[in-house]
Write an enzyme that holds these catalytic residues in place. Structure first.
Site, PDB file in Angstrom:
ATOM      1  N   GLY A 101       0.826  -1.202   0.000  1.00  0.00           N
ATOM      2  CA  GLY A 101       0.000   0.000   0.000  1.00  0.00           C
ATOM      3  C   GLY A 101       0.855   1.243   0.000  1.00  0.00           C
ATOM      4  N   GLU A 118      -0.320   1.631  -6.368  1.00  0.00           N
ATOM      5  CA  GLU A 118       0.566   1.041  -5.370  1.00  0.00           C
ATOM      6  C   GLU A 118       0.737  -0.453  -5.602  1.00  0.00           C
ATOM      7  OE1 GLU A 118       2.469   2.302  -3.128  1.00  0.00           O
ATOM      8  OE2 GLU A 118       1.854   4.404  -3.220  1.00  0.00           O
ATOM      9  N   GLU A 131       4.380  -1.760  -6.173  1.00  0.00           N
ATOM     10  CA  GLU A 131       4.991  -2.565  -5.119  1.00  0.00           C
ATOM     11  C   GLU A 131       5.090  -4.033  -5.460  1.00  0.00           C
ATOM     12  OE1 GLU A 131       3.391  -1.901  -1.260  1.00  0.00           O
ATOM     13  OE2 GLU A 131       4.717  -0.184  -1.042  1.00  0.00           O
ATOM     14  N   PRO A 149      -7.597   6.491  16.058  1.00  0.00           N
ATOM     15  CA  PRO A 149      -6.462   7.345  16.411  1.00  0.00           C
ATOM     16  C   PRO A 149      -5.289   6.492  16.917  1.00  0.00           C
ATOM     17  CG  PRO A 149      -8.499   8.238  17.304  1.00  0.00           C
ATOM     18  CD  PRO A 149      -8.834   6.899  16.728  1.00  0.00           C
ATOM     19  N   GLU A 164      10.824  -7.338   0.363  1.00  0.00           N
ATOM     20  CA  GLU A 164      10.470  -8.658  -0.129  1.00  0.00           C
ATOM     21  C   GLU A 164       8.968  -8.741  -0.362  1.00  0.00           C
ATOM     22  OE1 GLU A 164      11.098 -12.784   1.947  1.00  0.00           O
ATOM     23  OE2 GLU A 164      12.829 -11.467   2.312  1.00  0.00           O
TER      24      GLU A 164
END
Lengths: 257, 257
Positions: A66, A82, A86, A103, A136
């Site tokens: 992500g 992404e 990735e 939060p 990886e």
DNA sequence: GTAATAGTGTCTCTAAGACAGTATGTT
DNA sequence: AACATACTGTCTTAGAGACACTATTAC
């Protein structure tokens, strides 16, 4: 409650989020030929794609792929970009399923994460790679992760478990099984795929049931050749089995008839 | 692709969102006694709660209630707080269903909006009110909005339509009908509620079908009194009708048997 | 023949679906 | 008696569920 009317839309007066990442839980089913097999169905296993983080925070831990959204793209665009950057994966079935905004969930600041899930046929993962912030990329057996209580970075364990619950629900009420299957498949393969995702699903008479036109609900259909004869395959068995495909019609289920 | 490893987590190097609002599509079903009625079922209509905006942008237009998230709360907290502040409604069934993040969707800046839908029994909306940035709170017939092509502020028309599609889907495969009904209800009331949300739903034999134990899937049960006798109501008819309730059990539907 | 998958035969039980008919009790 | 809702009777068709049995064909 605010009293200044401007305060409600002028974001400058307020703390704003430090980022809006998208995280993607990519599931695939790996197949492995059984060794002693003559012609037989392969072993199947549900896997999730994870990367090993190279940088702070949670350096060295496994995480979902992500990254941060940009002002010029939608969340879906972000997730897709992404994923491509990735892992080298693109053009797969991907859908948004939840937001994670507790939060403190990210030590880097106020990060509101948008979780997607993707379903990919094994073959499409062959060219995967690691990008610069990931050491990886690998496939991990979902069963192992669930049972080992292995912690993932951030709240990614929770996200992954929520994604799993979601695909289990969807597997039974939508046609997503097709994402894990070739275009044409036998009912035994379909049954195997369903059971791989939803182990509790047991139907002793599965094939017979699916062969009744009513039960298929118009979602499955038999494949026929140019002459209209039933098309069969003996890839997994001595006796050839009828091939089926998903029609593309949306399943219409109802509690109330 | 980035080359500095730090760039991927240091949000300071990047533009960050200007705000993360939550918007809530609140649906209710209003009931109205038919005038000429002896004892009869009321007229029902699906309504959505909208506010008239008092301030820029989209001043004077109708919008979904909502507002910005704070660093100290989750998105769900935000939605619940805004709902309470803007409309006086609290403690209702509310669930997250999508994110809206198309660039340019909000003239105030980069705003990633999180859409919730809420289902409320009419009675709970009696004490609603307008807050400072909303001139007015009102219930609007969904049918009118859909057919009139009336534009709402921001992309709220789209959000509202997506929410509508979602509750239509959920009405048939989950027990959310209970949010619009008293704890005990007759099958005719249930049928009316379903039809109000999903006009296409037609089951000529609805009552008979639901009376078959199998069809209820364990989700509905007959109400009995202390002695175990069936409990009936003649609120809507001369002949008393059996009362039912939802068991709380989760419906388990499946395409595949 | 054996193995592995793909079916079919047969039985019982019950739902689905249509639709006409009856029940209840207020107005 | 009329009305509005709530059922029930009856019939046909068909799936569900269980389980033993047969079919196919590479090895």
């Amino acid at each position: 409650m605010t009293t200044d009317p401007a305060s409600n839309y002028s974001a400058r007066n307020y703390r704003t989020p430090d980022g809006a990442p998208a995280d993607i839980a990519i599931f695939t089913i790996t197949t492995e030929q059984r060794l002693k097999a003559t012609k037989s169905l392969p072993m199947r296993e549900l896997k999730v794609l994870l990367i090993k983080r190279k940088v702070w925070p949670f350096e060295g831990m496994l995480a979902l792929p992500g990254g941060f959204s940009r002002e010029t793209e939608s969340m879906y665009d972000t997730a897709r970009r992404e994923l491509r950057e990735e892992t080298g994966v693109d053009g797969v079935h991907m859908e948004y399923f939840n937001v994670y905004s507790e939060p403190g969930r990210d030590p880097r600041g106020w990060m509101i994460s948008h979780a997607f899930l993707a379903l990919v046929h094994e073959d499409r993962l062959l060219y995967r790679k690691a990008a610069d912030d990931a050491a990886e990329v690998g496939l991990y057996a979902v069963k192992e992760i669930v049972e080992s209580r292995l912690e993932l970075a951030f709240d990614h364990r929770r996200i992954m478990l929520d994604a799993l619950e979601q695909i289990r629900r969807m597997m039974l009420i939508t046609a997503i099984a097709k994402e894990f299957l070739p275009e044409q498949f036998t009912l035994s393969e379909l049954y195997q795929v369903i059971r791989t995702v939803v182990p509790d699903f047991e139907e002793s008479n599965f094939i017979r049931k699916m062969k009744s036109t009513q039960s298929r609900s118009g979602v499955l259909e038999e494949v026929t050749d140019a002459m209209g004869n039933p098309k069969k395959s003996n890839e997994f068995s001595q006796r050839a089995a009828q091939l089926y495909r998903f029609t593309g019609e949306l399943p219409r289920l109802s509690l109330y008839g």
